[in-house]
Design a protein around this motif. Structure first.
Motif, short mmCIF file in Angstrom:
data_model
loop_
_atom_site.label_atom_id
_atom_site.label_comp_id
_atom_site.label_asym_id
_atom_site.label_seq_id
_atom_site.Cartn_x
_atom_site.Cartn_y
_atom_site.Cartn_z
N ALA A 95 0.79 -1.21 -0.03
CA ALA A 95 -0.15 -0.39 -0.08
C ALA A 95 0.91 1.35 -0.16
O ALA A 95 0.52 2.32 -0.75
N GLY A 96 1.86 1.18 0.90
CA GLY A 96 2.70 2.32 0.81
C GLY A 96 3.34 2.68 -0.49
O GLY A 96 3.53 3.91 -0.97
N CYS A 128 6.85 3.37 5.46
CA CYS A 128 7.69 3.06 3.97
C CYS A 128 7.11 3.92 3.05
O CYS A 128 8.07 4.58 2.22
N GLY A 129 5.95 4.52 3.11
CA GLY A 129 5.49 5.64 2.08
C GLY A 129 6.26 6.65 2.08
O GLY A 129 6.59 7.16 1.12
N TYR A 130 6.40 7.35 3.25
CA TYR A 130 7.13 8.41 3.24
C TYR A 130 8.66 8.44 2.58
O TYR A 130 9.18 9.39 1.92
N GLN A 131 9.30 7.37 2.79
CA GLN A 131 10.57 7.15 2.42
C GLN A 131 10.63 7.12 0.71
O GLN A 131 11.22 7.69 0.29
N ILE A 132 9.60 6.17 0.39
CA ILE A 132 9.52 6.13 -1.06
C ILE A 132 9.26 7.35 -1.83
O ILE A 132 9.73 7.84 -2.80
N LEU A 133 8.23 8.11 -1.04
CA LEU A 133 7.68 9.29 -1.68
C LEU A 133 9.00 10.38 -1.93
O LEU A 133 9.13 11.12 -2.88
N VAL A 134 9.73 10.47 -0.73
CA VAL A 134 10.84 11.63 -0.78
C VAL A 134 11.93 11.17 -1.67
O VAL A 134 12.24 11.95 -2.68
N ALA A 151 13.30 0.00 3.49
CA ALA A 151 12.27 0.58 4.35
C ALA A 151 11.54 -1.00 5.02
O ALA A 151 11.00 -0.74 6.14
N THR A 152 12.14 -2.19 4.71
CA THR A 152 11.31 -3.28 5.20
C THR A 152 12.15 -3.27 6.78
O THR A 152 10.94 -3.82 7.64
N GLY A 153 13.03 -3.15 7.03
CA GLY A 153 13.50 -3.16 8.53
C GLY A 153 12.79 -2.28 9.07
O GLY A 153 12.33 -2.58 10.31
N THR A 154 12.54 -0.93 8.97
CA THR A 154 11.78 0.20 9.73
C THR A 154 10.57 -0.47 9.59
O THR A 154 9.62 -0.43 10.87
N ALA A 155 9.89 -0.94 8.75
CA ALA A 155 8.48 -1.41 8.71
C ALA A 155 8.23 -2.49 9.68
O ALA A 155 7.22 -2.45 10.45
N VAL A 156 9.23 -3.46 9.93
CA VAL A 156 9.20 -4.59 10.77
C VAL A 156 9.06 -4.08 12.10
O VAL A 156 8.45 -4.58 13.04
N ALA A 157 9.99 -3.08 12.29
CA ALA A 157 10.25 -2.74 13.69
C ALA A 157 8.99 -1.88 14.17
O ALA A 157 8.43 -2.00 15.34
N LEU A 216 13.89 -13.18 10.80
CA LEU A 216 13.72 -13.84 9.70
C LEU A 216 12.89 -13.25 8.52
O LEU A 216 12.94 -13.50 7.37
N MET A 217 11.75 -12.92 9.16
CA MET A 217 10.61 -12.20 8.30
C MET A 217 10.95 -10.96 7.53
O MET A 217 10.83 -10.89 6.26
N GLY A 218 11.67 -10.23 8.29
CA GLY A 218 12.15 -8.97 7.69
C GLY A 218 13.31 -9.25 6.83
O GLY A 218 13.18 -8.61 5.64
N LEU A 219 14.30 -10.27 7.03
CA LEU A 219 15.01 -10.67 6.04
C LEU A 219 14.50 -11.35 4.47
O LEU A 219 14.96 -11.05 3.67
N MET A 220 13.58 -12.06 4.89
CA MET A 220 12.85 -12.68 3.75
C MET A 220 12.09 -11.50 2.89
O MET A 220 12.48 -11.77 1.60
#
Length: 255
Positions: free
Chosen positions: A65-66, A125-131, A186-192, A231-235
């Motif tokens: 969605a982001g 994650c959307g903010y990072q992608i947007l900027v 952004a995956t690491g931040t999203a999982v956190a 492991l989910m974030g790594l995947m």
């Protein structure tokens, strides 16, 4: 030798974890073997996989969605001389704010279901992608535009067909690899952020499982949840990286 880097890194992490467990003791830090056995016991239960599915579906939905919302908006801002000056100040003033602060507001507005958690991941994650997309387009090499104008025989850019071709042949190829890289990072931040969102006001998810085990002082189970969420974030990182290399091949030919 390069194929041994990842196994050696994993071995180093396990050995460091084992050494720290010996120093701190099992009451503070369980050994990797204890956490691994706990993970195997949890994996044999249906409840564990319900937690995994809840977290994975929230993370994937939020990341998708982001990206779907932020990437076109970044293209619009980067390519619009009217919209960018008006909206860029708002985006850059709100960008540094930790999005997890919006969780109580989202819970009040959207309730205690899946929506606030997915929206929080999408915002993060959307903010990072947007900027990143907006900046990539604003810093586009002028030679790309000049080449496009030469190929299109100088057609006016305000025509719908010209705008579509400009986006298709210049804007998207120039920004899409960077946007995918931003999604991957952004995956690491999203999982956190998802862990924080699942820590309360829910009864499903790996974040809930971790905090529930912590409250019961079941450290092996807590660390099995931490390992699973890592492991989910790594995947997710590996999958997005593979998609980036599969879809965005043209940067390889430009260098």
């Amino acid at each position: 030798m390069r194929y041994l880097r990842y196994p050696l890194t994993i071995l180093f992490i396990i050995l460091t974890w084992q050494a720290a467990a010996l120093v701190l003791g099992p009451s503070l830090l369980p050994a990797p073997a204890a956490a691994g056995l706990s993970l195997l016991r949890e994996a044999a239960t249906g409840e564990f996989w319900r937690h995994v599915w809840a977290s994975l579906s929230r993370a994937v939905s939020g990341l998708m969605a982001g990206f779907i919302l932020a990437y076109p908006l970044g293209l619009w801002l980067g390519g619009s001389k009217r919209a960018d000056p008006n909206l860029a100040p708002f985006i850059f003033l709100t960008y540094p704010i930790p999005k997890v602060l919006f969780l109580p507001i989202l819970l009040v507005i959207l309730g205690l279901g899946e929506a606030p958690k997915i929206v929080l991941v999408a915002l993060t994650c959307g903010y990072q992608i947007l900027v990143v997309t907006r900046d990539s387009l604003r810093n586009l090499d002028p030679s790309y535009l000049l080449s496009f104008k030469a190929i299109s025989h100088g057609l006016e850019q305000n025509k719908p067909g010209q705008v579509f071709n400009l986006a298709r042949h210049v804007f998207i190829p120039a920004t899409f690899p960077t946007a995918i890289s931003a999604l991957r990072l952004a995956t690491g931040t999203a999982v956190a952020v998802l862990f924080m969102a699942e820590s309360f006001a829910t009864s499903k998810g790996l974040g809930y499982m971790i905090m529930d085990a912590w409250g019961a002082l079941d450290l092996p189970r807590m660390f099995s949840g931490i390992v699973t969420m890592s492991l989910m974030g790594l995947m997710l990182y590996i999958i997005i990286d593979a998609v980036e290399h599969r879809v965005c091949r043209w940067p390889t030919f430009l260098h």
